[in-house]
Write an enzyme that holds these catalytic residues in place. Sequence first.
Site, PDB file in Angstrom:
ATOM      1  N   GLU A 308       0.801  -1.233   0.000  1.00 20.51           N
ATOM      2  CA  GLU A 308       0.000   0.000   0.000  1.00 20.51           C
ATOM      3  C   GLU A 308       0.827   1.272   0.000  1.00 20.51           C
ATOM      4  OE1 GLU A 308      -3.981  -1.335   2.210  1.00 20.51           O
ATOM      5  OE2 GLU A 308      -2.247  -1.200   3.525  1.00 20.51           O
TER       6      GLU A 308
HETATM    7  C1  LIG Z   1      -0.932  -6.451   3.492  1.00 18.01           C
HETATM    8  C2  LIG Z   1      -2.044  -5.580   3.978  1.00 18.01           C
HETATM    9  N1  LIG Z   1      -1.976  -4.273   4.164  1.00 18.01           N
HETATM   10  C3  LIG Z   1      -3.214  -3.851   4.771  1.00 18.01           C
HETATM   11  C4  LIG Z   1      -4.161  -4.971   4.303  1.00 18.01           C
HETATM   12  O1  LIG Z   1      -3.277  -6.110   4.275  1.00 18.01           O
HETATM   13  O2  LIG Z   1      -5.322  -5.171   5.122  1.00 18.01           O
HETATM   14  C5  LIG Z   1      -5.123  -5.177   6.534  1.00 18.01           C
HETATM   15  C6  LIG Z   1      -6.472  -5.298   7.240  1.00 18.01           C
HETATM   16  O3  LIG Z   1      -7.157  -6.468   6.842  1.00 18.01           O
HETATM   17  C7  LIG Z   1      -4.415  -3.889   6.986  1.00 18.01           C
HETATM   18  O4  LIG Z   1      -4.264  -3.901   8.400  1.00 18.01           O
HETATM   19  C8  LIG Z   1      -3.051  -3.850   6.299  1.00 18.01           C
HETATM   20  O5  LIG Z   1      -2.348  -2.661   6.718  1.00 18.01           O
END
Ligand SMILES: CC1=[NH+][C@H]2[C@@H](O1)O[C@H](CO)[C@@H](O)[C@@H]2O
Length: 503
Positions: A308
């Site tokens: 992200e």
């Molecule tokens: C790899 C990843 N990055 C995000 C995503 O997973 O969703 C999560 C919640 O389900 C969140 O906490 C995390 O920061």
Amino acid sequence: DSATPVPRIVPAPVSMNTVPGQSFTLTRHTKIAVGSRSAGVAGVAAFLAGLARPSTGYPLPVVRAGAGVHDAISLRLAALPRLGTEGYRLTVSRGGVRLEAPTAAGLFHGVQTLRQLLPAKVESHSAQRGPWTVPGVAISDYPRFSWRGAMLDVARHFFTVDEAKRYIDEISMYKINVLHLHLSDDQGWRIAIKSWPRLATYGGSTEVGGGAGGYYTQKQYTDIVRYATQHFITIVPEIDSPSHTNAALASYADLNCDGKAPPLYTGTSVGFSSVCVDKDITYKFFDDVIGELAKLTPGSYVHVGGDEAHSTPLTDYVKFLDRLQPIVHAHGKNMIGWNEIAQADVQGSPATLAQNWSVLDGNTPADDPLATAAVQKGVQLITSPANHAYLDMQYDANSPYGLHWAGYVSVQKSYQWDPATLFNGVTEQNIRGVEAPIWSETLTNIHEVEYMAFPRLPGIAEIGWSPRAGRSWDEYRTRLAAQGPRWTVMGINFYRSPEISWD
Ligand SMILES: CC1=[NH+][C@H]2[C@@H](O1)O[C@H](CO)[C@@H](O)[C@@H]2O
């Protein structure tokens, strides 16, 4: 004995035959016999004694195996090449229990199976009435994948050493062999770094919702690693980057491109933070952090996150990761990243791993550019499909905790997928294994984690361990039902899902 039902074991063993008339009953005279002086075997014998002495009330002395020793549970190392490095062979007959394996890890996994052949009350910490009868079986067993992981996010909410140890107790019952600790994020930094002390003292001083947060001293982290090792679990530490870094950026102004430290963050949005890719101090920072962490981590992997990075331009993201990977290697570790790292020039297997967290159907293979990019670069995948393996997802709209951005994940949905059929163009050989993450935005203690992990985690452990052929929800759910009474004895706060007809 003919009435003895077929034992219900999770994960399902590769092969198990029941042998009527050959059950074995532990008594106050029963011994634990070890076939070698190996420290590993002694550790497994001590684990078994620690489990069964309090609940049976029997002395169960550990003795050296020999011709004259019977009425024993014997643990011995044996060259059984078909069983690989984690498999075992377990034979129960009227004369005793024989557990053989090529390694101590195999013996430990065999003890987890033996545990499930004993009544649920063997999990009790106080003496219970017998009989302590083990049905006659012949089991030969070994795992399908070498990476069978669980991830605990200790950054959004902090979890104490004891809570981490309790989770290790629980996941190791199902032959999970990796615990991935998500040690840093926007909301908190959870591991003391001597060369950058404010990371923990300031960056670890809060958490989602504004609570006190916390962090592991290096001594405490080492204690968790030691405890994990005793349960044949490898700790994989994650320092998430280049995004999910607000706690570090808030701790040291120089790490920010504008030289200004942002405030600590206690919300739950993602993707707003980024390290400063063009500053040299950024790479000194990661060199110091990864260097200290690598020294404390016997496992061969460090996870660098990579997810992200919405505030890092793709060219900067690639530049950053291409400079980070040599730092990880310089400290003698291999790199794991969330699947976005496949956009960088990551080097191939057996070094680098990409952890895929895509939302996938799970039954019809999908085109996943990041998965195929990783595979084309020779990088193996760890599969954590968010709509099947993310155990922070609510079971349904009534769940008291959890998120549902990837949809609701019923017990059935968490079981009905297979790593080998997730992606087009990705075969079993490209897969290192599976991992079940639990993110803690909404989870503040281990009991809430248990509610989300049980009963779904054992099914993901089974996907990682048991043969793919013949796996079915209708058959599995009856075996899962037998786990409920064990969790009740252990005080595990599991969700009594109506999908299961609990014993
Ligand atoms: C790899 C990843 N990055 C995000 C995503 O997973 O969703 C999560 C919640 O389900 C969140 O906490 C995390 O920061």
